[in-house]
Structure formats: structure tokens, C-alpha cells
Scaffold this active site. Structure first.
Site, short mmCIF file in Angstrom:
data_model
loop_
_atom_site.label_atom_id
_atom_site.label_comp_id
_atom_site.label_asym_id
_atom_site.label_seq_id
_atom_site.Cartn_x
_atom_site.Cartn_y
_atom_site.Cartn_z
N SER A 1 -9.68 -0.90 7.30
CA SER A 1 -9.11 -0.66 5.97
C SER A 1 -8.39 -1.84 5.33
O SER A 1 -8.02 -1.76 4.16
CB SER A 1 -8.16 0.54 6.02
OG SER A 1 -8.89 1.74 5.97
N SER B 1 -9.60 1.47 3.14
CA SER B 1 -8.76 2.23 2.25
C SER B 1 -7.71 1.40 1.49
O SER B 1 -7.15 1.89 0.52
CB SER B 1 -8.03 3.32 3.04
OG SER B 1 -7.16 2.73 3.99
N LYS C 1 0.86 -1.20 0.00
CA LYS C 1 0.00 0.00 0.00
C LYS C 1 0.88 1.24 0.00
O LYS C 1 1.89 1.28 0.73
CB LYS C 1 -0.88 -0.05 1.25
CG LYS C 1 -1.94 1.03 1.35
CD LYS C 1 -2.79 0.78 2.61
CE LYS C 1 -3.90 1.78 2.80
NZ LYS C 1 -4.71 1.49 4.01
#
Lengths: 498, 96
Positions: free
Chosen positions: A178, A154, A79
Site C-alpha cells: 500500500s 491504499s 494518510k
């Protein structure tokens, strides 16, 4: 079976036997990215040459008989809120669009030590604030199961990359769901470990008391493999816990006989989609068939979770994001025009104007909203009513979990109340987007681990996730239950129709 | 508690944000909705409950006070929008 369909564990065996090379595996991942990522948009940055070079180095060392790390030759996506030295680390924000960190995050150090091949950086909601990845300022990610829908967030890029078989393993971060929520919406396995289990050094801070890094994979076994590589004490993160990392993979085979699983009746009340409920209940029956017993437990303060979270997280965010000042790194507005409004005169000077223009131009709408909310809740006159109050409720929520775990080993329930929503559906309604986190924020507030595993599909062909939660540092138990579930089901092996 | 435009403007200054007219309007409504929602916490009895700031309540973590290598200045300055090789450069605050 093509190379990209193999699990990480299967590929490791093939690599060790010399039936496939790290370069071949990396090339297969890159080919999958080339074939599908234009539509899926999972990656912000693909390290094509660097990844192939790293893979070639691993193959050479293997040929020379050197000992290799636990992930040697496997491709991993990260990420893009984790620092990679000298390479863009954007947090999907205009603020950091050109930022190149001067150091590697500890998880990156650990991946390198495990000889993983870092294939690229994945998309996210800006600064990890959001539940759909639509808050990214740098790209749009689509759910591989239905390109008109959001992948969740996310860590939407990491979940979509794993679901679309672009990588067997990805790293995400989970502040209020997330990792687990996009894993649920994309039909993959995603785990938020116990707070303190994985070092946060080099993870760009959003809400420091809630943020935790964890693995996404297609199987629980692969998640165990990745977590084992990521976890452990880091003297440079004072909140990381000095506690031995278990050999997660070794415990997976132990049967579930006698495992006590709790369900929270309120999670099955009005608001839960009927198809989600049916799949989750079917998942509970699978656990029972494996020897687990199910009983009801109470989490009396869980309804207050989202409200508690949306005070604490924005408060911490408003403080953490104060560092983006246009002076040290990141975007800076070069406008010399002073900011003028009713309140600015009292502090009007060129420096304050620079801060305000920089932050106005560098942050997107959701990040501004949370900074504003946090600043408001921490401001004079409101601190006790909001922030302190939320911290007290946080303890009540933690106590609920402690009491529940005195009766059961695991909690099981839905990850989200419905399957993946359409792109654009919730972007104009922040509160509706926040309520998606209802079942996931509790684990962050309490610091406990949670995992999302696929437990079915709805009529539209969208994945449904089952969440399991455990007491602090019981990742082994979570992974074992998830693995045993996956030996009895094949939801995790379905492929999206790309 | 209802949020006013003036509240939003004041908080924007505290947060070092500059908001356009339309943003002030939108945020007044949106933050108002969110604050109304989180106001539900007021109904919970938390008397005698200690605040929980961190899920893992670690006590202070100390290390030996030994000199270690730190980030070289060049690296620390490398990402700065403006710098002169020694310092970060920002607009002057004090007069000539």
C-alpha cells in the site's frame, strides 16, 4: 524553480539559510492544493489554519535562534488512518467519519518533535483495504498523470499528493504493498520499512502482523530524511524493535560498487507488461552501470504469496475490526428494528441487532468482504486448513528470502505488472484487484523492507516503478541504491501534466 | 470447496454483519472465487514447517508494573455514540 518543485532536502537548506520561511513553503503547498486538489482529490482534510500557525511558530523559533527539529518547516501529509488528537481520523470509512481520536499516533508525535508542518490527511481505501483508493467511502482520488486512472492504493492520496507537488513528504502505511504500489503508479519514491522499524501505535489496525508505516517522497534522499524522523523504538508498541536508527541520509553517497543484486526470473514471465519489463530491465542496467552485479535467484514460493496474504490479512482484519461495535466510538445504527434472517434467531437480541446494523451501515463492500473472508477462514473446521496453513507457507516464503539474501544484498524487479489502471476497471472483480499485489505482498509476509522508485514511463505517459527489497533492517542499503539510481536517472523529476 | 448461501449467512452472523439479499448472493459468488483461489495452498507440502505468525519473532515484552497516567474517562467516552458520563450505553440485553 518554484517552491513546490524543490525537494525536502533542498528546502531545508533554503530554510536554514534564511532564503525562504516555513510560512512561505506552507503557503506554496496550500496554493498547489487549491490549484489541483479539486481534480486530484488527494486530501480528505486540509489543516489550513493549523498548518500556517505551526509554520509561523517554527519561523519565530528559528528567528530566536532556537534549535529546531530535522524536518523544521517542511510540509508533511498523513494518510488518514493515523490518529491526530482531536481531529478527524476517518480511515475513509463511514464508520469513522466523525471520529476524533483522544491521542496522537507515535508517528505524529515524532513529526511534531521534528517540527514538521502537518498539512492534512490524505485519502485511502477504506481501512487501507484495496489497491486503488476507489474503496474510499469519503472521496475519489485520481492519478495526477492521468485523471481517468487510479492512483493505486491504499496510500493513493499520499502518493498523489507527492506526485502533484502538493507536499514534498507524505506518510503512508503498507500492509501488502500500500505504499510501494501507489508510489509506483504515481511515479514517486515510497518505502515500506522492516516490520517493527516504525511504531504502529495510533495507526488504525488492519492486519497487525503485516502493517508498517513508511515514507513517500519524490527522492530517495527525502524518503531517508522522513524515515529517520519516523523510525525508532516505541515502548507503547510491543512489536517495535529496540534498535538504533541509522543516520540514513549520511550513507547515501557511498557508491554501489560490488553491490550484489538478485532478480527473480518468474517476475519477468508472462503477465508482465512489455513496457514495464523494458523499463525495469533498463533500470537493472543502470544499477549495473553504477557498479552492481546482477544475478538470478529463486523465490520458489512467491507464486503462493497472494493466496497466503489473502488468508492472513483478512483473518487479522476480521479480528481487528471487531472493535467497531457502535458502543465505544464511531458510527452506530439507531434502528431499533431487530435483524431477522435464518440464522439470527438463535442469538437475536437488541444488542446483537445493534452490532449487525451498525456494521452493515458503517462498512463498505470491500471491508465487509474481507471481514467475511477472515471470519470464514478462522471459523470452526477451517482454521487449520486456511489460517494455520497460510502461516506455515508464510514461513516458507520467509525462508526463500533468507536464502536469496545469503547470495545477494538486494532484490530488484517490478512493483506491479502494469502501469496505472483505469478508474472502475477492477472494482467489480476483487480477485483481479488482489492479484495486483503479486510482487509486493512478499515483503509484508517476510517483514522485510522494500522501496519503489520511478524507472521509466510507458507510451501513455504513465510512470513505471522499480522495486528493491533488502534483508531486515537494511533500509540504509535500499535508500543508498535508490539514491544512487536517482543520481544517474531523472525519471523522479518529471512533473505530471496537471 | 464451494461456498453456499447458508455458509455466507452463518459467517455474517459470526462477523456481526447483516447482509441484504443481493449482498448474500454477490458474496457467495465472490467469496467462492477467492476461496477457490486460496485453495492452491493445499498443494504445498508444509509438513514439519512451523507456523510463522509474526515476521519479527519477538519474545514477550515486559515492563515494570508501575502505575502510569491513563486516558481520562471523559476523553475515552467523548467519542461514544451514547454515554452517560460514566458508562457506554448499549441496548439492554437482559429483560426488566
Amino acid at each position: 524553480m518554484s517552491l513546490v518543485d524543490a525537494s525536502a532536502a533542498e528546502s531545508l537548506a533554503e530554510l536554514a539559510a534564511g532564503r525562504v520561511s516555513a510560512v512561505e513553503l506552507t503557503e506554496a503547498c496550500l496554493a498547489q492544493i487549491d490549484a489541483h486538489d479539486e481534480r486530484v482529490g488527494a486530501f480528505l482534510h486540509v489543516r489550513r489554519e493549523a498548518a500556517l500557525e505551526e509554520a509561523a511558530g517554527i519561523d519565530r523559533r528559528r528567528a530566536a535562534g532556537e534549535s529546531l527539529g530535522a524536518l523544521a518547516g517542511l510540509s508533511v501529509a498523513i494518510k488518514d488512518n493515523m490518529c491526530l488528537r482531536g481531529e478527524t481520523t476517518t480511515c475513509a470509512s463511514r464508520m469513522l467519519a466523525d471520529f476524533r481520536p483522544p491521542y496522537d499516533a507515535t508517528v505524529v508525535d515524532r513529526l511534531r518533535a521534528a517540527d514538521a508542518v502537518i498539512i492534512g490527511k490524505t485519502n485511502l481505501d477504506e481501512f487501507a483495504m484495496g489497491g486503488s483508493t476507489e474503496n474510499s467511502a469519503l472521496g475519489e482520488t485520481r492519478n495526477p498523470w492521468d485523471l481517468g486512472r487510479a492512483p493505486g492504493g491504499s496510500s493513493g492520496g499520499s502518493a498523489a499528493a507527492v506526485a502533484a507537488r502538493m507536499v514534498p513528504l507524505a506518510v503512508g502505511s503498507d500492509t501488502g504493498g500500500s505504499i510501494r504500489q501507489p508510489a509506483g503508479l504515481c511515479g514517486v519514491t515510497g518505502m515500506k520499512p522492516t516490520y517493527g522499524r516504525v511504531s504502529r501505535r495510533g495507526l488504525v489496525a488492519f492486519a497487525s502482523s503485516l502493517d508498517q508505516i513508511g515514507p513517500l517522497a519524490r527522492t530517495a534522499e527525502d524518503a531517508a530524511l522522513l524515515l529517520e524522523a519516523l523510525a525508532g523504538h516505541d515502548p507503547r508498541d510491543a512489536t517495535s524493535v529496540p534498535r538504533k536508527v541509522p543516520a540514513y541520509r549520511e550513507g547515501l553517497a557511498k557508491p554501489l560498487k560490488g553491490l550484489r543484486v538478485g532478480i527473480v526470473p518468474e517476475q519477468f514471465a508472462a503477465g508482465l507488461d512489455a513496457q514495464v519489463e523494458a523499463s525495469v530491465r533498463e533500470g537493472l542496467r543502470v544499477l549495473e552501470s553504477l557498479g552492481a552485479t546482477i544475478r538470478e535467484v529463486a523465490l520458489p514460493h512467491s507464486a503462493a504469496g497472494v493466496a497466503t496474504y489473502y488468508i492472513i490479512a483478512p483473518c487479522e482484519a476480521s479480528s481487528n475490526l471487531a472493535r467497531y461495535d457502535g458502543a465505544h466510538y464511531g458510527f452506530r445504527s439507531e434502528s431499533t428494528e431487530p435483524t431477522r434472517d435464518a440464522h439470527s434467531r438463535e442469538e437475536d437480541n437488541p444488542l446483537v441487532s445493534m452490532y449487525r446494523r451498525t456494521r452493515a451501515g458503517g462498512f463498505g463492500a470491500e471491508v465487509k468482504r474481507r471481514i467475511m473472508l477472515g471470519t470464514y477462514a478462522l471459523s470452526a473446521g477451517y482454521y487449520d486448513a486456511y489460517y494455520l496453513k497460510a502461516l506455515r507457507v508464510r514461513r516458507l516464503i520467509r525462508q526463500d528470502f533468507d536464502r536469496a539474501f545469503a547470495e545477494v544484498d538486494l532484490l530488484a524487479g517490478p512493483v506491479t505488472a502494469s502501469s496505472a489502471f483505469e478508474l472502475g476497471e477492477k472494482v467489480d472483480d476483487p480477485l483481479a484487484m488482489y492479484l495486483v499485489d503479486l510482487f509486493t505482498v512478499g515483503a509484508n509476509l517476510a517483514g522485510i523492507p522494500g522501496i519503489s522508485i520511478p524507472c521509466g514511463f510507458d507510451e501513455g505517459g504513465l510512470p513505471i516503478g522499480l522495486q528493491l527489497q533488502a534483508p531486515p533492517f537494511e533500509e540504509e542499503c535500499l535508500l543508498r541504491a535508490a539514491h544512487q539510481f536517482q543520481t544517474a536517472t531523472d525519471w523522479h523529476q518529471r512533473r505530471p501534466p496537471l | 470447496m464451494a461456498l453456499t448461501r447458508a455458509d455466507v449467512e452463518k459467517v455474517a452472523l459470526l462477523a456481526r454483519l447483516s447482509l441484504g439479499e443481493d449482498e448474500v448472493e454477490l458474496l457467495t459468488a465472490q467469496l467462492g472465487d477467492i476461496v477457490r483461489y486460496v485453495d492452491q495452498l493445499a498443494e504445498l507440502n508444509t509438513e514439519g514447517v512451523e507456523p510463522l505468525a509474526h515476521a519479527v519473532e519477538l519474545t514477550n515484552v515486559f515492563r515494570e508494573d508501575e502505575v502510569e497516567a491513563s486516558l481520562p474517562r471523559e476523553d475515552a467516552l467523548a467519542s461514544a455514540p451514547r454515554q452517560d458520563g460514566e458508562c457506554y450505553l448499549v441496548p439492554a440485553v437482559l429483560g426488566e
